[in-house]
Write a protein that holds these residues in place. Structure first.
Motif, mmCIF file in Angstrom:
data_model
loop_
_atom_site.group_PDB
_atom_site.id
_atom_site.type_symbol
_atom_site.label_atom_id
_atom_site.label_comp_id
_atom_site.label_asym_id
_atom_site.label_seq_id
_atom_site.Cartn_x
_atom_site.Cartn_y
_atom_site.Cartn_z
ATOM 1 N N MET A 1 1.491 -1.130 0.020
ATOM 2 C CA MET A 1 -0.054 -0.148 -0.249
ATOM 3 C C MET A 1 0.547 1.512 -0.515
ATOM 4 S SD MET A 1 -2.699 0.656 2.382
ATOM 5 C CE MET A 1 -3.368 2.131 3.202
ATOM 6 N N GLU A 4 2.363 2.080 -3.622
ATOM 7 C CA GLU A 4 1.388 2.669 -4.798
ATOM 8 C C GLU A 4 0.942 3.732 -3.925
ATOM 9 O OE1 GLU A 4 -2.065 -0.323 -3.811
ATOM 10 O OE2 GLU A 4 -1.457 -0.947 -6.252
ATOM 11 N N ILE A 5 1.170 4.561 -2.567
ATOM 12 C CA ILE A 5 1.311 5.404 -2.713
ATOM 13 C C ILE A 5 1.413 6.927 -3.129
ATOM 14 C CG2 ILE A 5 0.646 7.365 -1.076
ATOM 15 C CD1 ILE A 5 -0.834 4.752 1.112
ATOM 16 N N SER A 27 -11.105 3.916 2.862
ATOM 17 C CA SER A 27 -10.161 4.444 4.065
ATOM 18 C C SER A 27 -8.618 5.001 3.172
ATOM 19 C CB SER A 27 -9.804 3.833 5.020
ATOM 20 O OG SER A 27 -9.124 2.962 5.061
ATOM 21 N N ASP A 28 -8.601 3.696 2.417
ATOM 22 C CA ASP A 28 -7.557 3.830 1.097
ATOM 23 C C ASP A 28 -7.346 4.344 0.406
ATOM 24 O OD1 ASP A 28 -9.036 2.265 -0.267
ATOM 25 O OD2 ASP A 28 -7.751 0.820 -1.219
ATOM 26 N N GLU A 31 -5.339 8.144 1.772
ATOM 27 C CA GLU A 31 -4.934 8.885 1.999
ATOM 28 C C GLU A 31 -4.572 9.738 0.887
ATOM 29 O OE1 GLU A 31 -3.582 8.180 4.664
ATOM 30 O OE2 GLU A 31 -4.968 7.700 5.818
ATOM 31 N N LYS A 267 -10.503 0.797 -5.885
ATOM 32 C CA LYS A 267 -9.133 0.663 -5.065
ATOM 33 C C LYS A 267 -7.476 1.959 -5.193
ATOM 34 C CE LYS A 267 -11.608 -2.620 -2.825
ATOM 35 N NZ LYS A 267 -12.815 -2.482 -2.364
ATOM 36 N N LEU A 268 -7.064 1.992 -4.702
ATOM 37 C CA LEU A 268 -5.428 2.498 -4.590
ATOM 38 C C LEU A 268 -4.837 1.882 -6.359
ATOM 39 C CD1 LEU A 268 -3.189 3.071 -1.570
ATOM 40 C CD2 LEU A 268 -4.883 4.547 -2.655
#
Ligand code: CIZ
Length: 303
Positions: A1, A4-5, A27-28, A31, A267-268
């Motif tokens: 994660m 990816e961020i 919540s992802d 971010e 999703k991310l």
């Protein structure tokens, strides 16, 4: 994660991108979002940004809203078919039939609707400004309001114009799951907590709450309130946003946490993917977007 961020942040900078997310998304996604808010805040942020690329995380009508206001920008939807079940309940034909039946009326359409439906409305609104706008409309005529009979109840209760539901009985199946019994049971367990909720909830739930408002209004209310504990009749993402914005107070779902599948679809990985490829660009045809923008501009004039 984390990887990816980091990749998303780099691409955002490289492509002069802003990410707008609704309070109900996972919540992802929050971010990496630059703005986390309700649909009104998303439209405003999209309208006012200097970014060249706008990624909109929410359900399809939210992406359409931003595309209507920004025909010259690249508006990207991380996933296809993130449906809002409430928006699907109203079609242009349903609105045209209602207009035919009530020719001397205003047509006020909730933002949770397609661009095609907005294009035949006199004005659109969100939960934040529905009462204000309905009150501003000429009181001599009834208001055709759709597609949510619960929000319609909320509006009707706060003003004297006649409000006619279009269609008669459609609602958000997620908010509708919360019942009065759930509220009473939650209250028994937390008797000193304040009950707050969204006007898409059933009328009887609205009537036993202490405060009703959009997810943005609820955050503002809970910040100001002297109470420290809240029972929340809203989608679970809203509870996460409340906890994030007001970490010193506590927030609890009423009954089982309610989850909107459309809002949680992106999703991310999807955000990263659209930023890399610029696939899923959303554009609205000129005839529809011109008329839908007139209804959106009217909303901003009246609220
Ligand atoms: O209008 C919106 O943004 C919705 C669906 C919920 C809220 O109040 O944020």
């Amino acid at each position: 994660m984390i990887e990816e961020i980091e990749q998303i942040e780099k691409l955002k900078e490289k492509k002069n991108t802003v990410i707008l997310a609704h309070n109900y998304v996972g919540s992802d996604i929050k971010e990496v979002a630059d703005v986390v808010t309700g649909s009104l805040g998303m439209i405003r942020a999209g309208r006012d940004t200097n970014a060249d690329v706008i990624v909109v995380c929410g359900v399809d009508f939210m992406v359409e809203n931003v595309a209507i206001m920004n025909p010259d920008k690249i508006v990207l939807n991380p996933v296809k078919n993130a449906m809002c079940p409430l928006a699907q309940k109203i079609t242009p034909q349903i609105v045209l039939d209602a207009k035919h039946k009530h020719p001397h009326s205003h047509t006020l359409i909730y933002m949770n609707s397609s661009a095609k439906v907005k294009a035949i409305a006199d004005c659109v609104c969100t939960a934040d400004n529905a009462v204000e706008i309905a009150t501003e409309l000429d009181g001599g005529k009834p208001i055709l309001f759709g597609p949510d009979y619960c929000l319609s109840y909320y509006v009707q209760k706060r003003m004297w114009h006649e409000v006619i539901n279009v269609p008669t009985n459609s609602y958000c199946p997620i908010h509708h799951k919360i019942t009065c019994v759930d509220v009473m049971n939650a209250k028994k367990q937390q008797p000193f907590a304040e009950v707050v909720g969204h006007p898409e909830c059933r009328p009887e739930v609205q009537d036993c709450a202490d405060f009703m408002g959009s997810s943005t209004e609820t955050i503002a209310h809970c910040k100001k309130s002297k109470t420290n504990k809240f029972l929340v009749a809203d989608e679970v993402g809203s509870i996460y946003s409340l906890k994030r914005s007001i970490p010193n107070k506590s927030f609890h779902p009423i009954g089982k946490p309610m989850l909107c599948p459309g809002m949680k679809k992106a999703k991310l990985t999807d955000v990263l993917n659209v930023l890399e490829t610029e696939k899923n660009r959303v554009t609205i045809s000129k005839d529809i977007s011109t008329n839908a923008k007139i209804a959106m501009d009217r909303m901003f004039e009246l609220s």
